[in-house]
Motif scaffolding. Structure first.
Motif, PDB file in Angstrom:
ATOM      1  N   ALA A  35       0.783  -1.397   0.022  1.00  0.00           N
ATOM      2  CA  ALA A  35      -0.279  -0.070   0.280  1.00  0.00           C
ATOM      3  C   ALA A  35       0.679   1.080   0.041  1.00  0.00           C
ATOM      4  CB  ALA A  35      -0.640  -0.630   1.351  1.00  0.00           C
ATOM      5  N   VAL A  36       0.927   1.765  -1.486  1.00  0.00           N
ATOM      6  CA  VAL A  36       1.984   2.732  -1.426  1.00  0.00           C
ATOM      7  C   VAL A  36       1.227   4.270  -1.107  1.00  0.00           C
ATOM      8  CG1 VAL A  36       3.586   4.214  -2.901  1.00  0.00           C
ATOM      9  CG2 VAL A  36       2.742   1.469  -2.783  1.00  0.00           C
ATOM     10  N   THR A  37       1.677   5.456  -0.191  1.00  0.00           N
ATOM     11  CA  THR A  37       0.747   6.304   0.274  1.00  0.00           C
ATOM     12  C   THR A  37       2.249   7.575  -0.736  1.00  0.00           C
ATOM     13  OG1 THR A  37       0.090   5.548   1.801  1.00  0.00           O
ATOM     14  CG2 THR A  37       0.061   7.935   2.030  1.00  0.00           C
ATOM     15  N   LEU A  38       0.640   8.214  -1.040  1.00  0.00           N
ATOM     16  CA  LEU A  38       1.624   9.293  -2.195  1.00  0.00           C
ATOM     17  C   LEU A  38       0.878  10.739  -1.735  1.00  0.00           C
ATOM     18  CD1 LEU A  38       0.811   7.235  -4.164  1.00  0.00           C
ATOM     19  CD2 LEU A  38       3.106   8.291  -5.510  1.00  0.00           C
ATOM     20  N   ASP A  39       1.793  11.860  -1.770  1.00  0.00           N
ATOM     21  CA  ASP A  39       1.062  12.963  -1.312  1.00  0.00           C
ATOM     22  C   ASP A  39       0.282  14.094  -2.701  1.00  0.00           C
ATOM     23  OD1 ASP A  39       3.836  14.737  -2.404  1.00  0.00           O
ATOM     24  OD2 ASP A  39       4.635  15.170  -1.123  1.00  0.00           O
ATOM     25  N   ALA A  40       0.302  14.777  -2.426  1.00  0.00           N
ATOM     26  CA  ALA A  40      -0.397  15.758  -3.488  1.00  0.00           C
ATOM     27  C   ALA A  40       1.040  15.718  -4.870  1.00  0.00           C
ATOM     28  CB  ALA A  40      -1.083  16.937  -3.211  1.00  0.00           C
ATOM     29  N   ASP A  41       2.266  16.454  -4.600  1.00  0.00           N
ATOM     30  CA  ASP A  41       3.676  16.276  -5.772  1.00  0.00           C
ATOM     31  C   ASP A  41       3.636  14.997  -5.929  1.00  0.00           C
ATOM     32  OD1 ASP A  41       3.291  18.878  -5.047  1.00  0.00           O
ATOM     33  OD2 ASP A  41       4.402  18.879  -3.375  1.00  0.00           O
ATOM     34  N   ASP A  42       2.670  14.269  -5.769  1.00  0.00           N
ATOM     35  CA  ASP A  42       3.030  12.675  -6.066  1.00  0.00           C
ATOM     36  C   ASP A  42       3.953  11.961  -5.622  1.00  0.00           C
ATOM     37  OD1 ASP A  42       1.333  12.312  -7.857  1.00  0.00           O
ATOM     38  OD2 ASP A  42       1.989  13.488  -9.716  1.00  0.00           O
ATOM     39  N   ARG A  43       4.519  12.976  -4.276  1.00  0.00           N
ATOM     40  CA  ARG A  43       5.568  12.149  -4.033  1.00  0.00           C
ATOM     41  C   ARG A  43       5.528  10.711  -2.329  1.00  0.00           C
ATOM     42  NH1 ARG A  43       8.244  17.512  -2.753  1.00  0.00           N
ATOM     43  NH2 ARG A  43       6.452  18.081  -1.088  1.00  0.00           N
ATOM     44  N   VAL A  44       6.061   9.533  -2.893  1.00  0.00           N
ATOM     45  CA  VAL A  44       5.752   8.564  -1.736  1.00  0.00           C
ATOM     46  C   VAL A  44       5.880   8.744   0.221  1.00  0.00           C
ATOM     47  CG1 VAL A  44       6.810   6.531  -0.765  1.00  0.00           C
ATOM     48  CG2 VAL A  44       6.438   6.841  -3.581  1.00  0.00           C
ATOM     49  N   VAL A  45       4.894   8.653   0.732  1.00  0.00           N
ATOM     50  CA  VAL A  45       4.972   9.035   1.796  1.00  0.00           C
ATOM     51  C   VAL A  45       5.532   7.912   2.276  1.00  0.00           C
ATOM     52  CG1 VAL A  45       3.794   9.734   3.172  1.00  0.00           C
ATOM     53  CG2 VAL A  45       3.617  11.174   1.496  1.00  0.00           C
ATOM     54  N   THR A  46       4.793   6.863   2.095  1.00  0.00           N
ATOM     55  CA  THR A  46       5.213   5.597   2.899  1.00  0.00           C
ATOM     56  C   THR A  46       4.810   4.403   2.493  1.00  0.00           C
ATOM     57  OG1 THR A  46       3.279   5.158   4.170  1.00  0.00           O
ATOM     58  CG2 THR A  46       4.596   6.157   5.354  1.00  0.00           C
ATOM     59  N   VAL A  47       5.133   3.431   2.522  1.00  0.00           N
ATOM     60  CA  VAL A  47       4.975   2.558   1.946  1.00  0.00           C
ATOM     61  C   VAL A  47       4.918   1.186   2.851  1.00  0.00           C
ATOM     62  CG1 VAL A  47       5.850   0.376   0.329  1.00  0.00           C
ATOM     63  CG2 VAL A  47       6.485   2.287   0.435  1.00  0.00           C
ATOM     64  N   PRO A 480      -0.120   1.948 -12.416  1.00  0.00           N
ATOM     65  CA  PRO A 480       0.619   2.643 -11.790  1.00  0.00           C
ATOM     66  C   PRO A 480       0.691   4.128 -11.558  1.00  0.00           C
ATOM     67  CG  PRO A 480       0.545   3.320 -14.600  1.00  0.00           C
ATOM     68  CD  PRO A 480      -0.644   2.491 -14.109  1.00  0.00           C
ATOM     69  N   ALA A 481       1.206   4.099  -9.921  1.00  0.00           N
ATOM     70  CA  ALA A 481       0.721   4.626  -8.883  1.00  0.00           C
ATOM     71  C   ALA A 481       0.697   6.267  -8.844  1.00  0.00           C
ATOM     72  CB  ALA A 481       2.215   4.153  -7.986  1.00  0.00           C
ATOM     73  N   ARG A 482       2.089   6.084  -9.953  1.00  0.00           N
ATOM     74  CA  ARG A 482       2.456   8.084 -10.364  1.00  0.00           C
ATOM     75  C   ARG A 482       2.170   8.025 -12.049  1.00  0.00           C
ATOM     76  NH1 ARG A 482       7.802   8.995  -6.592  1.00  0.00           N
ATOM     77  NH2 ARG A 482       9.075   7.476  -7.270  1.00  0.00           N
ATOM     78  N   PRO A 483       2.467   8.952 -12.649  1.00  0.00           N
ATOM     79  CA  PRO A 483       2.924   9.230 -14.123  1.00  0.00           C
ATOM     80  C   PRO A 483       4.361   9.096 -13.874  1.00  0.00           C
ATOM     81  CG  PRO A 483       1.899  11.742 -13.288  1.00  0.00           C
ATOM     82  CD  PRO A 483       1.939  10.310 -12.112  1.00  0.00           C
ATOM     83  N   VAL A 484       4.617   9.121 -15.977  1.00  0.00           N
ATOM     84  CA  VAL A 484       6.074   9.180 -15.669  1.00  0.00           C
ATOM     85  C   VAL A 484       6.644  10.497 -16.177  1.00  0.00           C
ATOM     86  CG1 VAL A 484       7.353   8.234 -18.157  1.00  0.00           C
ATOM     87  CG2 VAL A 484       5.558   7.094 -17.539  1.00  0.00           C
ATOM     88  N   PRO A 485       7.930  11.227 -14.974  1.00  0.00           N
ATOM     89  CA  PRO A 485       8.218  12.206 -14.829  1.00  0.00           C
ATOM     90  C   PRO A 485       8.661  12.231 -16.889  1.00  0.00           C
ATOM     91  CG  PRO A 485       9.491  10.707 -14.028  1.00  0.00           C
ATOM     92  CD  PRO A 485       8.207   9.834 -14.591  1.00  0.00           C
ATOM     93  N   ASP A 486       7.983  14.085 -16.546  1.00  0.00           N
ATOM     94  CA  ASP A 486       8.341  14.088 -18.100  1.00  0.00           C
ATOM     95  C   ASP A 486       9.927  14.569 -18.566  1.00  0.00           C
ATOM     96  OD1 ASP A 486       6.114  15.435 -18.257  1.00  0.00           O
ATOM     97  OD2 ASP A 486       6.787  17.956 -16.886  1.00  0.00           O
ATOM     98  N   GLY A 487      10.028  14.136 -19.919  1.00  0.00           N
ATOM     99  CA  GLY A 487      11.031  13.826 -20.308  1.00  0.00           C
ATOM    100  C   GLY A 487      11.762  12.589 -20.015  1.00  0.00           C
ATOM    101  N   MET A 488      10.538  11.537 -19.809  1.00  0.00           N
ATOM    102  CA  MET A 488      11.034  10.170 -20.085  1.00  0.00           C
ATOM    103  C   MET A 488       9.960   9.573 -20.468  1.00  0.00           C
ATOM    104  SD  MET A 488      12.659   9.632 -16.005  1.00  0.00           S
ATOM    105  CE  MET A 488      14.192   8.152 -16.873  1.00  0.00           C
ATOM    106  N   ILE A 489      10.326   8.692 -20.916  1.00  0.00           N
ATOM    107  CA  ILE A 489       9.388   7.704 -21.957  1.00  0.00           C
ATOM    108  C   ILE A 489       9.056   5.846 -21.125  1.00  0.00           C
ATOM    109  CG2 ILE A 489       9.707   8.657 -23.681  1.00  0.00           C
ATOM    110  CD1 ILE A 489      11.133   6.098 -24.865  1.00  0.00           C
ATOM    111  N   PRO A 490       7.934   5.741 -21.150  1.00  0.00           N
ATOM    112  CA  PRO A 490       7.996   3.921 -20.564  1.00  0.00           C
ATOM    113  C   PRO A 490       9.453   2.842 -21.450  1.00  0.00           C
ATOM    114  CG  PRO A 490       6.075   5.103 -21.726  1.00  0.00           C
ATOM    115  CD  PRO A 490       6.468   5.809 -21.554  1.00  0.00           C
TER     116      PRO A 490
END
Ligand code: MGD
Ligand code: MGD
Ligand code: SF4
Ligand code: MO
Length: 756
Positions: A35-47, A480-490
Motif C-alpha cells: 500500500a503506497v501512500t503518495l502526497d499531492a506532488d506524487d511523492r511517496v510518503v510511506t510504503v 501506475p501509482a504515479r505518472p512517468v516524469p516529464d522527459g522520460m518514456i515508459p
C-alpha cells in the motif's frame, strides 16, 4: 470455477491528490501487495504492506518498505546518455535511438550473431519485458542470447523438461500443509524463497512447526533458515548430488517407493534402481560428509511421511552437477509419493496459462540441447540460451563471427557474472554496447548508449512469469501509482523502439506499429487456441500498451471468460476492479495435464542423465584451499539496491566469513583483512570469524564492489564492498545446462598486512 476477489474498495483518485494505492512489489519473487501512500506532488510518503491483499495479507520486508526510496534515488538517470568523444553525455531520446541504430545497424546487417543480448534479473519482474521478450528476441534474431538462467535456475528447468516434458513445469512445495519440509541449498528467510517463494516465509515455517511438522535444512552454512530448523545437515559444498543419491538408494533398496499420485505414470524405475545402486549410505557419506545413519534416517522419514516436500535452490544448481542434483531431488519427491499432492509439491495453474494448460499443438518430442554451439568453447545451446560463462570469450576471442555489439536489458554483468575481470575486459572491448538501465553503474559505464527507464511505480505491474511458481493461484494487476516524469518514456516504448531498430525500420519508426503487430499475432494465436474466429476476440483494452496483450492472455487463460464464452470468467477489467488481487484458489492436482513427455510418463531415467551419472565421482579437496560459497542479504538484491541509503546503512556486509578453526590455522583475526586468490583473480577483503561456516568453507555475497570511479552511485560508493565474482572462475560448467559453478569454488586465503 470460483474466483474470490478482495472486495475492500480503495479510492484511486489518480495523480495530484494525496492517496494510498495498492501495488505489487517488483523487488523479489514473493510478490507482496504493498500500500503506497503518495502526497499531492506524487511523492511517496510511506510504503506499507497491503492488509487487504489476497496473497500477502499485509506482509512486507525492508526492501518493499523502501520502494519509494528505490524509485526516487537521485542517482537514477532521468535522460539517455550517449558516448561522445569518449564521454557519456546527456542526449535526447531521438539522438539516443539514432545512435543505437548507427552502432547496431551495420553489425546486424552483416551477421546478426555478432550482436549479443543479456536479459537481466529485474526484467522478470517487469511487465514490459515479460510481454515483449519474445518479440525482442525475434527482432534481434541473434543466437547470442544470455540471461542469468545459466547462473541460476536452468538445472531445475532442464530437469522439468526431462522429467515432465516441459521446461516451466517446476512444482513448488506446499508450505501451508506440509509436515516435513527439506530445504536443500536455499535460504528463504533471507531470499524470501525463489521458484517457490512466499510472503512471510518465516511465518509459514513457524506454522509448520506449530502443527508438529519438521524442517530440515541441508546447507554447509548455518543460515537464518538453518537456525530455525529441527535438523541442519552441513553438507560439503558441491556434493548434494551424492547425498540425494544416497537417499534414493535407501528408499529404493528398502522397498519404500510409494508413487501415489504418480502411480501408473512413471517410467524408468528399473534403470533408476541400477543407477543408484552404487550409492550406499556409506558411499554417499564419504562423498558428501553427512553420516550414513543420518542419510538412512532422513530417507525413511521422507518415505514415511504423508505430507512432505524436498525443495532445492541455488545450493543445488550452481555447481558442476547442477542438473543431476536437481534431477535426483525431484526424482526423490516422485518415488516418495510427494509429487502433485497437498503438503508435497504442486504445480500452479497460472492466470495467463502456460504450455501445460494449453492443448498440445504437436506430438511431444524428446528434450534435446545443442541446436547450435558457442563459437569459441563449443558450448551447446540450452533452451535457446548460451552459458553466461562463455560470453566474455565470445567477445574477446578474434575470428569470424566474433561478438562485437551487445544489448543489456537490466543486467550488471561487471558484478553478476563469473570471472568478472574478463567480463569487464570484454565490455570495454565491444564496438557497441547499449544498456537499458536506470543507473550509471559498473556495467553501463562501458556503454555507448544508456536508455534509462522510469521507476517501477510509473508502470503497470503484473507478475506474468512469477505466478507460475506462486503458493496459491492468484492474480493482481496494479496500475501506475504515479505518472512517468516529464522527459522520460515508459520502458514499454523503449523496448518497442529497439525492436523497430533491430528490424531495420530505423530509429524514427512508429513503435505503435510494432505494438499493433504483436497484438494482432497474439489475437490470432488466441483465436486458434480457443477454436474460434478472430472476430470473436474483442478486447476491452484496444489501446496500445501492455493492457491489450494482458487482456488477451488473461481472458484466453485457464480462468478467463474466453471472450464471453465462459460467463463470469476472468478479464483484465475485473482485475482492475480488484486492486488487492483475486484469489483463484489453492493449488490442486494437475499431473494429467502437466506430463508432456513423448512416453506420456514421468521419465525418471532419461538417457542424458544416466550417461552423465556414470561419470560422476566425489570431488577431491585441493589441500590448502577453502571452498567459497555465496550468501545473500535481506536488504539487498543481487548487485543493486546498494545505492539506497536506508537499505545500504549499517555494518559492512561484503565480509568473508571464515570459521574460527580455519582462522586460527591461517593466523587471521576477526575484522582483519585477508587476501583471497582463485584461478580467476585475487581480492582483499575483511574477515568475520563465525561458526556460520564450517571448517574448510568460506562465504561472501555477490554484487558488491562499487568502487568504479566511472559509476554514479554516490551512496554505494561510501561502502563499496568487494566483488566476489573476481574469484568465481567460470571454467566449471554443468554439462547438461551450461550453468556455471559459483559455489564450492576453491580459494586460497592468506592474511594481508594492514594498510598494504
Ligand atoms: N534479499 C535478497 N533476496 C533475494 C536475492 C537477493 O540478492 N537478496 N536474490 C534473488 C535471486 S536472483 C535468487 S536466484 C534467489 C536465490 O534464493 P536462494 O537460493 O534461497 O538464495 P541463497 O541465499 O543464494 O541460498 C543458497 C544457499 O545455498 C547454500 N549453499 C551454497 N553451496 C551449497 C552446496 O553446495 N550445497 C547446499 N546444500 N547448499 C549450498 C548457501 O549457503 C545458501 O544458504 O533469491 C532471490 N531473493
Ligand atoms: N557469485 C555469485 N554470482 C551470482 C549469484 C550468486 O549467487 N553468486 N547469483 C546469480 C543470480 S541467481 C542472478 S539472478 C544474477 C543477477 O544478476 P543481474 O542479471 O545482473 O541482475 P541484478 O544484479 O539484480 O540487476 C541488474 C541491473 O538491473 C537494473 N535494473 C533495476 N531495475 C530495473 C528496471 O526496472 N529496468 C531495467 N531495465 N533495469 C533495471 C539495475 O540497475 C542493475 O544494473 O546474479 C548472479 N550472480
Ligand atoms: S518480500 Fe519481496 S515482494 Fe515482499 S516486500 Fe520484500 S522484496 Fe517485496
Ligand atoms: Mo537469481
Amino acid at each position: 470455477m470460483s474466483t474470490r476477489p478482495s472486495t475492500v474498495p480503495l479510492p484511486d483518485p489518480g495523480p495530484g491528490v494525496p492517496r494510498t494505492v495498492p501495488r505489487g512489489c517488483p523487488l523479489c519473487e514473493a510478490m507482496c501487495g504493498l500500500a503506497v501512500t503518495l502526497d499531492a506532488d506524487d511523492r511517496v510518503v510511506t510504503v506499507r504492506g497491503d492488509d487487504h491483499d489476497v496473497y500477502s495479507a499485509g506482509y512486507l520486508c525492508p526492501k518493499g518498505a523502501s520502494l519509494g526510496a528505490v524509485d526516487d534515488d537521485p542517482d537514477r538517470l532521468t535522460r539517455p546518455l550517449v558516448r561522445r568523444d569518449g564521454e557519456l553525455r546527456p542526449a535526447t531520446w531521438d539522438e539516443a535511438f539514432a545512435e543505437v541504430d548507427r552502432l547496431l545497424g551495420p553489425l546486424l546487417a552483416t551477421d546478426r550473431d555478432t550482436v549479443a543480448a543479456y536479459i537481466g534479473n529485474p526484467t522478470g519482474h517487469n511487465v514490459a519485458f515479460t510481454l515483449l521478450a519474445g518479440r525482442l528476441a525475434r527482432s534481434l534474431g541473434s543466437a547470442q542470447t544470455y540471461s542469468p538462467a545459466t547462473m541460476d535456475q536452468l538445472p531445475q528447468t532442464v530437469t522439468a523438461a526431462l522429467l515432465f516434458g516441459e521446461p516451466s513445469s517446476i512444482p513448488v512445495p506446499d508450505l501451508d500443509t506440509t509436515d516435513l519440509l527439506v530445504i536443500v541449498g536455499g535460504n528463504p528467510l533471507v531470499s524470501n524463497g525463489s521458484v517457490g517463494a512466499s510472503p512471510d516465509y518465516r511465518g509459514k515455517l513457524r506454522a509448520l512447526r506449530a502443527r508438529g511438522g519438521r524442517l530440515v535444512v541441508v546447507d554447509p552454512a548455518r543460515t537464518a533458515t538453518a537456525d530455525v530448523a529441527d535438523d541442519h545437515l552441513r553438507v560439503r559444498p558441491g556434493t548434494d548430488l551424492f547425498l540425494l543419491l544416497g537417499l534414493l538408494h535407501v528408499v529404493i533398496t528398502e522397498d519404500r517407493v510409494r508413487l501415489r499420485a504418480a502411480e501408473g505414470r512413471v517410467s524408468g524405475l528399473a534403470e533408476l534402481r541400477t543407477a543408484v545402486a552404487p550409492w550406499t549410505p556409506e558411499a554417499a557419506a564419504r562423498a558428501c560428509g553427512i553420516a550414513p545413519d543420518a542419510i538412512v534416517r532422513l530417507a525413511r522419514e521422507l518415505a514415511g511421511t504423508g505430507r512432505a516436500a524436498v525443495y532445492g535452490r541455488l545450493g543445488t544448481t550452481l555447481n558442476r552437477h547442477g542438473t543431476l542434483t536437481c534431477w535426483a531431488l525431484q526424482v526423490l519427491n516422485v518415488v516418495c509419493g510427494h509429487l502433485d499432492r497437498p503438503g508435497g509439491l504442486q504445480f500452479t495453474r497460472p492466470v495467463t496459462g502456460s504450455p501445460t494448460t494449453r492443448r498440445a499443438t504437436r506430438p511431444p518430442r524428446p528434450f534435446t540441447t545443442g541446436r547450435y554451439r558457442t563459437r569459441v568453447g563449443g558450448h551447446p545451446e540450452v533452451l535457446g540460451e548460451l552459458p553466461v560463462a562463455a560470453l566474455a570469450e565470445e567477445i574477446l576471442t578474434p575470428g569470424p563471427g566474433r561478438v562485437r555489439g551487445m544489448v543489456v536489458y537490466g543486467g550488471n554483468l561487471a558484478r553478476s557474472m563469473p570471472d568478472s575481470t574478463s567480463m569487464q575486459r570484454a565490455l570495454a572491448d565491444l564496438d557497441a554496447l547499449v544498456c537499458v538501465d536506470p543507473y550509471l553503474n559498473e556495467t553501463t559505464r562501458y556503454a555507448d548508449v544508456i536508455l534509462p527507464p522510469p521507476g517501477s511505480l510509473t508502470r503497470d505491474h503484473f507478475d506474468l512469469v512469477l505466478y507460475q511458481f506462486a503458493q496459491r493461484n492468484f492474480a493482481r494487476f496494479s496500475r501506475p501509482a504515479r505518472p512517468v516524469p516529464d522527459g522520460m518514456i515508459p520502458e514499454w516504448e523503449i523496448l518497442l523502439r529497439l525492436c523497430a531498430i533491430y528490424e531495420g525500420r530505423g530509429p524514427g519508426a512508429d513503435p505503435g506499429l510494432v505494438d499493433d503487430e504483436i497484438a494482432a499475432s497474439l489475437r490470432a494465436s488466441v483465436a486458434r487456441g480457443l477454436d474460434t474466429g478472430e472476430d470473436g476476440i474483442v478486447t476491452d483494452f484496444p489501446e496500445r500498451g501492455p493492457r491489450r496483450l494482458l487482456d488477451l492472455r488473461i481472458r484466453s487463460g485457464p480462468y478467463g471468460d474466453h471472450f464471453g464464452r465462459v460467463p463470469g470468467g476472468l478479464t483484465l477489467a475485473r482485475l482492475l476492479g480488484s486492486p488487492h488481487g483475486i484469489d483463484l484458489g489453492p493449488l490442486g492436482p494437475r499431473l494429467d495435464e502437466v506430463i508432456r513427455t513423448p512416453s506420456g510418463t514421468i521419465e525418471l531415467a532419461p538417457a542424458q542423465v544416466l550417461d552423465a551419472l556414470a561419470g560422476v565421482a566425489a570431488p577431491v579437496a585441493e589441500p590448502g584451499t577453502l571452498l567459497l560459497i555465496g550468501r545473500r542479504d535481506l536488504r539487498s538484491k543481487n548487485s543493486w539496491l546498494h545505492n539506497v541509503d536506508r537499505l545500504a546503512r549499517g555494518p559492512e556486509r561484503a565480509m568473508l566469513y571464515v570459521s574460527p578453526g580455519d582462522a586460527h590455522e591461517l593466523g587471521v583475526d576477526d575484522g582483519g583483512t585477508v587476501s583471497v586468490g582463485s584461478a580467476a583473480g585475487r581480492i582483499r577483503v575483511p574477515v568475520r570469524l563465525t561458526d556460520e561456516v564450517p571448517d574448510g568453507v568460506c562465504s561472501l555475497p555477490h554484487g558488491w564492489g562499487h568502487d568504479d570511479d566511472h559509476a554514479r552511485l554516490h551512496v554505494a560508493a561510501r561502502q563499496p564492498g568487494v566483488n566476489s565474482n573476481t574469484l568465481t572462475d567460470g571454467s566449471v560448467l554443468d554439462p547438461l545446462s551450461g550453468t556455471v559453478q559459483m559455489n564450492a569454488v576453491p580459494v586460497r586465503v592468506e592474511p594481508a598486512p594492514r594498510g598494504s
